[in-house]
Design a protein around this motif. Structure first.
Motif, PDB file in Angstrom:
ATOM      1  N   GLU A 100       0.835  -1.202   0.000  1.00  0.00           N
ATOM      2  CA  GLU A 100       0.000   0.000   0.000  1.00  0.00           C
ATOM      3  C   GLU A 100       0.870   1.254   0.000  1.00  0.00           C
ATOM      4  OE1 GLU A 100      -3.647   2.043   2.598  1.00  0.00           O
ATOM      5  OE2 GLU A 100      -2.871   0.053   3.102  1.00  0.00           O
ATOM      6  N   LYS A 101       1.961   1.225   0.751  1.00  0.00           N
ATOM      7  CA  LYS A 101       2.883   2.354   0.768  1.00  0.00           C
ATOM      8  C   LYS A 101       3.527   2.553  -0.608  1.00  0.00           C
ATOM      9  CE  LYS A 101       4.188   2.053   5.655  1.00  0.00           C
ATOM     10  NZ  LYS A 101       5.307   1.813   6.610  1.00  0.00           N
ATOM     11  N   ILE A 102       3.809   1.460  -1.272  1.00  0.00           N
ATOM     12  CA  ILE A 102       4.421   1.549  -2.602  1.00  0.00           C
ATOM     13  C   ILE A 102       3.462   2.191  -3.598  1.00  0.00           C
ATOM     14  CG2 ILE A 102       5.227   0.156  -4.551  1.00  0.00           C
ATOM     15  CD1 ILE A 102       6.500  -1.755  -2.552  1.00  0.00           C
ATOM     16  N   LEU A 103       2.179   1.854  -3.508  1.00  0.00           N
ATOM     17  CA  LEU A 103       1.196   2.468  -4.394  1.00  0.00           C
ATOM     18  C   LEU A 103       1.134   3.985  -4.189  1.00  0.00           C
ATOM     19  CD1 LEU A 103      -1.758  -0.105  -4.256  1.00  0.00           C
ATOM     20  CD2 LEU A 103      -0.191   0.339  -6.166  1.00  0.00           C
ATOM     21  N   HIS A 104       1.123   4.405  -2.919  1.00  0.00           N
ATOM     22  CA  HIS A 104       1.108   5.840  -2.627  1.00  0.00           C
ATOM     23  C   HIS A 104       2.387   6.514  -3.114  1.00  0.00           C
ATOM     24  CE1 HIS A 104      -2.648   6.124  -0.410  1.00  0.00           C
ATOM     25  NE2 HIS A 104      -2.319   5.041   0.298  1.00  0.00           N
ATOM     26  N   SER A 105       3.486   5.827  -2.981  1.00  0.00           N
ATOM     27  CA  SER A 105       4.765   6.393  -3.401  1.00  0.00           C
ATOM     28  C   SER A 105       4.821   6.558  -4.924  1.00  0.00           C
ATOM     29  CB  SER A 105       5.909   5.504  -2.918  1.00  0.00           C
ATOM     30  OG  SER A 105       7.158   6.042  -3.285  1.00  0.00           O
ATOM     31  N   LEU A 109       5.332   9.981  -7.023  1.00  0.00           N
ATOM     32  CA  LEU A 109       6.341  10.167  -8.052  1.00  0.00           C
ATOM     33  C   LEU A 109       5.717  10.702  -9.342  1.00  0.00           C
ATOM     34  CD1 LEU A 109       9.241   9.861  -9.064  1.00  0.00           C
ATOM     35  CD2 LEU A 109       8.705   7.477  -9.649  1.00  0.00           C
ATOM     36  N   GLU A 110       4.560  10.209  -9.713  1.00  0.00           N
ATOM     37  CA  GLU A 110       3.883  10.692 -10.913  1.00  0.00           C
ATOM     38  C   GLU A 110       3.546  12.179 -10.795  1.00  0.00           C
ATOM     39  OE1 GLU A 110       0.501   8.260 -11.589  1.00  0.00           O
ATOM     40  OE2 GLU A 110       1.659   6.474 -12.138  1.00  0.00           O
ATOM     41  N   LYS A 111       3.085  12.572  -9.614  1.00  0.00           N
ATOM     42  CA  LYS A 111       2.764  13.987  -9.392  1.00  0.00           C
ATOM     43  C   LYS A 111       4.021  14.858  -9.487  1.00  0.00           C
ATOM     44  CE  LYS A 111       0.602  17.103  -6.040  1.00  0.00           C
ATOM     45  NZ  LYS A 111      -0.071  17.212  -4.711  1.00  0.00           N
ATOM     46  N   ALA A 112       5.126  14.357  -8.905  1.00  0.00           N
ATOM     47  CA  ALA A 112       6.376  15.111  -8.949  1.00  0.00           C
ATOM     48  C   ALA A 112       6.897  15.212 -10.382  1.00  0.00           C
ATOM     49  CB  ALA A 112       7.418  14.432  -8.053  1.00  0.00           C
ATOM     50  N   GLU A 113       6.701  14.140 -11.164  1.00  0.00           N
ATOM     51  CA  GLU A 113       7.145  14.166 -12.556  1.00  0.00           C
ATOM     52  C   GLU A 113       6.337  15.198 -13.363  1.00  0.00           C
ATOM     53  OE1 GLU A 113       8.098  10.979 -16.167  1.00  0.00           O
ATOM     54  OE2 GLU A 113       6.899  10.376 -14.430  1.00  0.00           O
ATOM     55  N   PHE A 114       5.043  15.295 -13.066  1.00  0.00           N
ATOM     56  CA  PHE A 114       4.209  16.296 -13.736  1.00  0.00           C
ATOM     57  C   PHE A 114       4.684  17.714 -13.378  1.00  0.00           C
ATOM     58  CE2 PHE A 114       0.538  19.163 -13.651  1.00  0.00           C
ATOM     59  CZ  PHE A 114       0.103  19.057 -14.961  1.00  0.00           C
ATOM     60  N   GLN A 115       5.014  17.933 -12.117  1.00  0.00           N
ATOM     61  CA  GLN A 115       5.510  19.236 -11.679  1.00  0.00           C
ATOM     62  C   GLN A 115       6.842  19.564 -12.363  1.00  0.00           C
ATOM     63  OE1 GLN A 115       4.062  21.524  -9.849  1.00  0.00           O
ATOM     64  NE2 GLN A 115       2.232  20.321  -9.382  1.00  0.00           N
ATOM     65  N   TYR A 116       7.665  18.583 -12.511  1.00  0.00           N
ATOM     66  CA  TYR A 116       8.963  18.754 -13.177  1.00  0.00           C
ATOM     67  C   TYR A 116       8.767  19.237 -14.617  1.00  0.00           C
ATOM     68  CZ  TYR A 116      13.039  17.090 -15.842  1.00  0.00           C
ATOM     69  OH  TYR A 116      14.098  16.989 -16.704  1.00  0.00           O
ATOM     70  N   GLN A 117       7.852  18.577 -15.342  1.00  0.00           N
ATOM     71  CA  GLN A 117       7.591  18.967 -16.723  1.00  0.00           C
ATOM     72  C   GLN A 117       6.976  20.375 -16.794  1.00  0.00           C
ATOM     73  OE1 GLN A 117       5.087  15.826 -18.184  1.00  0.00           O
ATOM     74  NE2 GLN A 117       6.768  14.324 -18.280  1.00  0.00           N
ATOM     75  N   ASN A 148      13.214  14.111  -7.399  1.00  0.00           N
ATOM     76  CA  ASN A 148      14.307  13.283  -6.881  1.00  0.00           C
ATOM     77  C   ASN A 148      13.923  12.600  -5.571  1.00  0.00           C
ATOM     78  OD1 ASN A 148      15.916  13.961  -9.034  1.00  0.00           O
ATOM     79  ND2 ASN A 148      17.044  15.570  -7.952  1.00  0.00           N
ATOM     80  N   GLU A 149      13.286  13.345  -4.695  1.00  0.00           N
ATOM     81  CA  GLU A 149      12.894  12.802  -3.394  1.00  0.00           C
ATOM     82  C   GLU A 149      11.857  11.684  -3.549  1.00  0.00           C
ATOM     83  OE1 GLU A 149      10.946  14.347   0.846  1.00  0.00           O
ATOM     84  OE2 GLU A 149      11.428  15.768  -0.756  1.00  0.00           O
ATOM     85  N   ALA A 150      10.869  11.890  -4.425  1.00  0.00           N
ATOM     86  CA  ALA A 150       9.829  10.883  -4.629  1.00  0.00           C
ATOM     87  C   ALA A 150      10.398   9.614  -5.265  1.00  0.00           C
ATOM     88  CB  ALA A 150       8.717  11.453  -5.512  1.00  0.00           C
ATOM     89  N   LYS A 151      11.347   9.769  -6.182  1.00  0.00           N
ATOM     90  CA  LYS A 151      11.956   8.616  -6.836  1.00  0.00           C
ATOM     91  C   LYS A 151      12.789   7.806  -5.843  1.00  0.00           C
ATOM     92  CE  LYS A 151      14.633   7.322 -10.904  1.00  0.00           C
ATOM     93  NZ  LYS A 151      15.364   7.813 -12.108  1.00  0.00           N
ATOM     94  N   ALA A 152      13.536   8.499  -4.980  1.00  0.00           N
ATOM     95  CA  ALA A 152      14.352   7.812  -3.979  1.00  0.00           C
ATOM     96  C   ALA A 152      13.473   7.066  -2.975  1.00  0.00           C
ATOM     97  CB  ALA A 152      15.250   8.810  -3.252  1.00  0.00           C
ATOM     98  N   GLU A 153      12.353   7.660  -2.605  1.00  0.00           N
ATOM     99  CA  GLU A 153      11.435   7.010  -1.661  1.00  0.00           C
ATOM    100  C   GLU A 153      10.867   5.726  -2.244  1.00  0.00           C
ATOM    101  OE1 GLU A 153       6.976   7.979  -0.439  1.00  0.00           O
ATOM    102  OE2 GLU A 153       8.381   9.443   0.413  1.00  0.00           O
ATOM    103  N   LEU A 154      10.443   5.766  -3.503  1.00  0.00           N
ATOM    104  CA  LEU A 154       9.887   4.573  -4.156  1.00  0.00           C
ATOM    105  C   LEU A 154      10.948   3.488  -4.282  1.00  0.00           C
ATOM    106  CD1 LEU A 154       7.622   3.116  -5.605  1.00  0.00           C
ATOM    107  CD2 LEU A 154       8.330   4.251  -7.730  1.00  0.00           C
TER     108      LEU A 154
END
Length: 274
Positions: A100-105, A109-117, A148-154
């Motif tokens: 469940e934690k992995i799904l949230h992570s 990450l998807e949200k952070a990737e959208f912000q990056y773009q 970067n933070e979201a990717k490292a967490e996942l």
């Protein structure tokens, strides 16, 4: 008259003596047969008395641990002595909460990737050509978006997921089972042990006066109580630097694995014939 008595007794005595000799000859094979049957047992006892008594041991006994505290939902160990292979899955832990934690992570990450773009497009770069942005611009965009933070967490959570599947670190036989199905795995407490039956040694003591015969690399011959007719060769691998109060020295010899050799067996050790 005495003359006639003498003539009668001489043949009688001769016949008795002949019967006695025949009985001795007839009984002689039975005596030899008994001796031939008893000889091997006597020789075997003599061999055991001349040998040094020792014990066969496993060179290593590996504890199998869990890295995390969680309930065991699959336990592949059924009994002591069960053989397992290196890499074989021996237990699984309840990973529902982690998944469940992995799904949230992943969603984070998807949200952070959208912000990056969005940050790069806000600086004039088109969506299909974001890679054309300079490296320093992309690096700042990843930092500001939290990518970067979201990717490292996942990555950390996915790596932790591997801890929920426990595999055998070596091949061998199971011993000293400490846990069971639906039990609680605790870090630092072994679930069970694996005896490496492929790597054996024999440990025995010799008198100080015999030490010169057992130098490192010397070959010794091993016999066991269970299979006394079998001879196995071992090579002296370690000699204690200390002589005990009884004038004895502890010696270890590496022993090749064999289906008839098991840790705990009593062994009789002699110098191998050259």
């Amino acid at each position: 008259m005495n003359k006639y008595i003498s003539l009668f007794l001489i043949p009688l005595l001769t016949a008795c003596q002949s019967n006695t000799e025949q009985q001795a000859v007839t009984q002689q094979p039975d005596t030899l047969t008994v001796k031939s049957v008893q000889a091997p047992a006597s020789q075997q006892a003599l061999t055991y008395r001349a040998a040094n008594k020792g014990r066969i041991e496993a060179i290593r006994e590996i504890p199998v641990f869990s890295r995390i505290a969680e309930q065991i939902v699959m336990f592949g160990i059924e009994k002591t002595g069960q053989h397992v292979r290196k890499g074989q899955v021996v237990a699984r832990l309840n990973d529902a909460s982690l998944r469940e934690k992995i799904l949230h992570s992943r969603a984070k990450l998807e949200k952070a990737e959208f912000q990056y773009q969005a940050i790069l497009m806000g600086q004039g770069y088109k969506h299909d050509h974001l890679d054309e942005a300079p490296d320093n611009i992309k690096r700042l965009a990843r930092i500001n978006s939290g990518y970067n933070e979201a990717k490292a967490e996942l990555h950390g959570l996915e790596h932790e997921l591997s801890y929920y599947t426990i595999t055998a670190p070596v091949s061998g036989a199971v011993s000293n089972i400490q846990n069971t199905l639906y039990g609680a795995a605790t870090p630092g407490e072994a679930l069970f042990y694996i005896v490496d039956t492929e790597r054996l040694k024999v440990c025995f003591d010799v008198l100080e006066s015999e030490l010169a015969r057992y130098q490192t690399g010397a070959k010794v011959s091993i016999a066991t109580i269970a299979y006394p007719s079998e001879q196995h060769t071992a090579v002296v691998s370690a000699i204690s630097p200390v002589i005990d109060n009884d004038g004895m020295v502890r010696i270890e010899a590496t022993l090749a694995s064999h289906p008839h050799l098991k840790p705990g067996m009593t062994a009789f050790v002699t110098i191998a014939a050259r």
